[in-house]
Scaffold this motif. Structure first.
Motif, PDB file in Angstrom:
ATOM      1  N   HIS A  29       0.836  -1.210   0.000  1.00  0.00           N
ATOM      2  CA  HIS A  29       0.000   0.000   0.000  1.00  0.00           C
ATOM      3  C   HIS A  29       0.867   1.254   0.000  1.00  0.00           C
ATOM      4  O   HIS A  29       0.519   2.254   0.606  1.00  0.00           O
ATOM      5  N   HIS A  33       1.626   2.670  -5.354  1.00  0.00           N
ATOM      6  CA  HIS A  33       0.370   1.941  -5.618  1.00  0.00           C
ATOM      7  C   HIS A  33      -0.759   2.963  -5.777  1.00  0.00           C
ATOM      8  O   HIS A  33      -1.547   2.887  -6.728  1.00  0.00           O
ATOM      9  N   HIS A  62      -8.123   5.894  -1.167  1.00  0.00           N
ATOM     10  CA  HIS A  62      -8.783   4.590  -1.024  1.00  0.00           C
ATOM     11  C   HIS A  62      -8.124   3.648  -0.013  1.00  0.00           C
ATOM     12  O   HIS A  62      -8.802   2.793   0.550  1.00  0.00           O
ATOM     13  N   ASP A  63      -6.826   3.757   0.186  1.00  0.00           N
ATOM     14  CA  ASP A  63      -6.173   2.798   1.087  1.00  0.00           C
ATOM     15  C   ASP A  63      -5.935   3.364   2.477  1.00  0.00           C
ATOM     16  O   ASP A  63      -5.333   2.685   3.310  1.00  0.00           O
ATOM     17  N   ASP A 128      -8.000  -0.368  -8.619  1.00  0.00           N
ATOM     18  CA  ASP A 128      -7.300  -0.997  -7.491  1.00  0.00           C
ATOM     19  C   ASP A 128      -7.062  -2.480  -7.791  1.00  0.00           C
ATOM     20  O   ASP A 128      -5.985  -3.026  -7.532  1.00  0.00           O
ATOM     21  N   ARG A 140       3.569  -7.281  -6.145  1.00  0.00           N
ATOM     22  CA  ARG A 140       2.917  -6.884  -4.890  1.00  0.00           C
ATOM     23  C   ARG A 140       2.561  -8.103  -4.039  1.00  0.00           C
ATOM     24  O   ARG A 140       2.670  -8.064  -2.807  1.00  0.00           O
TER      25      ARG A 140
HETATM   26 NI    NI Z   1      -5.295  -0.353  -2.973  1.00  0.00          NI
END
Ligand code: NI
Ligand code: ADP
Length: 221
Positions: A29, A33, A62-63, A128, A140
Motif C-alpha cells: 500500500h 500503488h 482509497h487505502d 485498485d 505486490r
Molecule cells: Ni489499494
C-alpha cells in the motif's frame, strides 16, 4: 460546487497528506500503488464518462482506511478521510460519496460479494484490482507475502475458497495460493467494460507466470 482552481489545490493537498500517512509502507500500500490507481482510475473514468473529481479523490484516499486497519479499527481510517475532506471545504455530497467508496473497496474472499453502488466507485475498485494483476500484481503479492511472513509456495497446502471475510482475513496460506484465492478471480469481477478489457491481458500474464513457476518447480524448464 467547488471551482476548478480549488479542486486542483484540494487534490494536491490530499495527495501530499496521503503520501505522508503511507510513508515507507512495504505491505503493498505504498504511495506508488496509490499513484498507479489514480492514473488508471482517471483513464477509465475518461472513457466511461464519470465524475473525475470524485474518482481522483477516492483513488488517492482509497487505502487510508485499509492502512488504518493494520493499526486497529477499519472505520477509523474512513472517518479520518472524511474529516480531512471537510477541513478542505469539500462539499458534503462529495465527502459522503468518497467515504462510501473507500468503505466498500476491499476484496473480502471468493464467496463474498463486494458490490459498489456508483460508477465512480466501480471505476476506483477496478483500478485498485488491476494493480493486483499482471506483473505489478505478482510483485505486490510476493512483497505482501514477505511482509506477512508467509511461504512462497507449499504444494501440501491447498488453496481455499473463503466463504466469509473473517475466514479470508485469518487465512494463513501461501502466496501462490493467493493467486487462486483472489488474483485469478478478479477478471470476472470487474465492474466496467474498460476495466474488464484491461484485466484480460493482466490475467493472462498471471497464468503464464504460474505455468512457468510449476515447470521450474518440476525441473521442466
Ligand atoms: Ni489499494
Ligand atoms: P487492495 O489494495 O486491493 O486493498 P489488499 O490490501 O488486499 O489490496 O492487498 C494489497 C496487495 O497485497 C495486493 O496486491 C494483494 O493481492 C496482496 N495480498 C493481499 N493478501 C495477500 C496474501 N494473503 N498473499 C499474498 N498477497 C496478498
Amino acid at each position: 460546487m467547488t471551482d476548478i482552481a480549488d479542486r486542483t489545490t484540494i487534490l494536491a493537498r490530499t495527495a501530499q497528506h496521503v503520501r505522508t500517512l503511507l510513508g515507507a509502507d512495504t505491505s503493498g500500500h505504498d504511495w506508488w500503488h496509490i499513484e498507479r490507481v489514480r492514473s488508471v482510475a482517471l483513464a477509465i473514468a475518461r472513457r466511461e464518462g464519470a465524475d473525475l473529481f470524485v474518482v481522483e479523490l477516492a483513488a488517492i484516499l482509497h487505502d487510508v482506511a485499509d492502512w488504518k486497519f493494520h493499526a486497529g479499527d477499519g472505520t477509523l481510517g474512513q472517518r479520518a478521510a472524511a474529516e480531512w475532506l471537510v477541513r478542505q471545504s469539500v462539499e458534503p455530497a462529495t465527502v459522503e460519496h468518497v467515504g462510501e467508496i473507500i468503505g466498500h473497496m476491499s476484496f473480502k474472499g471468493a464467496g463474498v460479494a463486494t458490490p459498489m453502488r456508483t460508477l465512480e466507485g466501480q471505476i476506483v475498485q477496478d483500478a485498485d484490482r488491476l494493480d493486483a494483476l499482471g506483473a505489478i500484481g505478482i510483485a505486490r503479492a510476493f512483497a505482501y507475502g514477505g511482509h506477512a511472513g508467509q511461504a512462497l509456495y507449499d504444494p501440501d497446502i491447498e488453496p481455499r475458497a473463503h466463504a466469509s471475510f473473517a475466514d479470508y482475513k485469518s487465512n494463513r496460506g501461501t502466496t501462490i495460493n493467493h493467486f487462486y484465492e483472489k488474483l485469478l478471480l478478479l477478471k470476472d469481477r470487474m465492474n466496467t467494460r474498460t476495466g474488464s478489457s484491461m484485466a484480460d491481458a493482466r490475467h493472462a500474464f498471471l497464468e503464464q507466470f504460474l505455468a512457468r513457476f510449476y515447470d521450474e518447480c518440476a525441473g521442466r524448464s
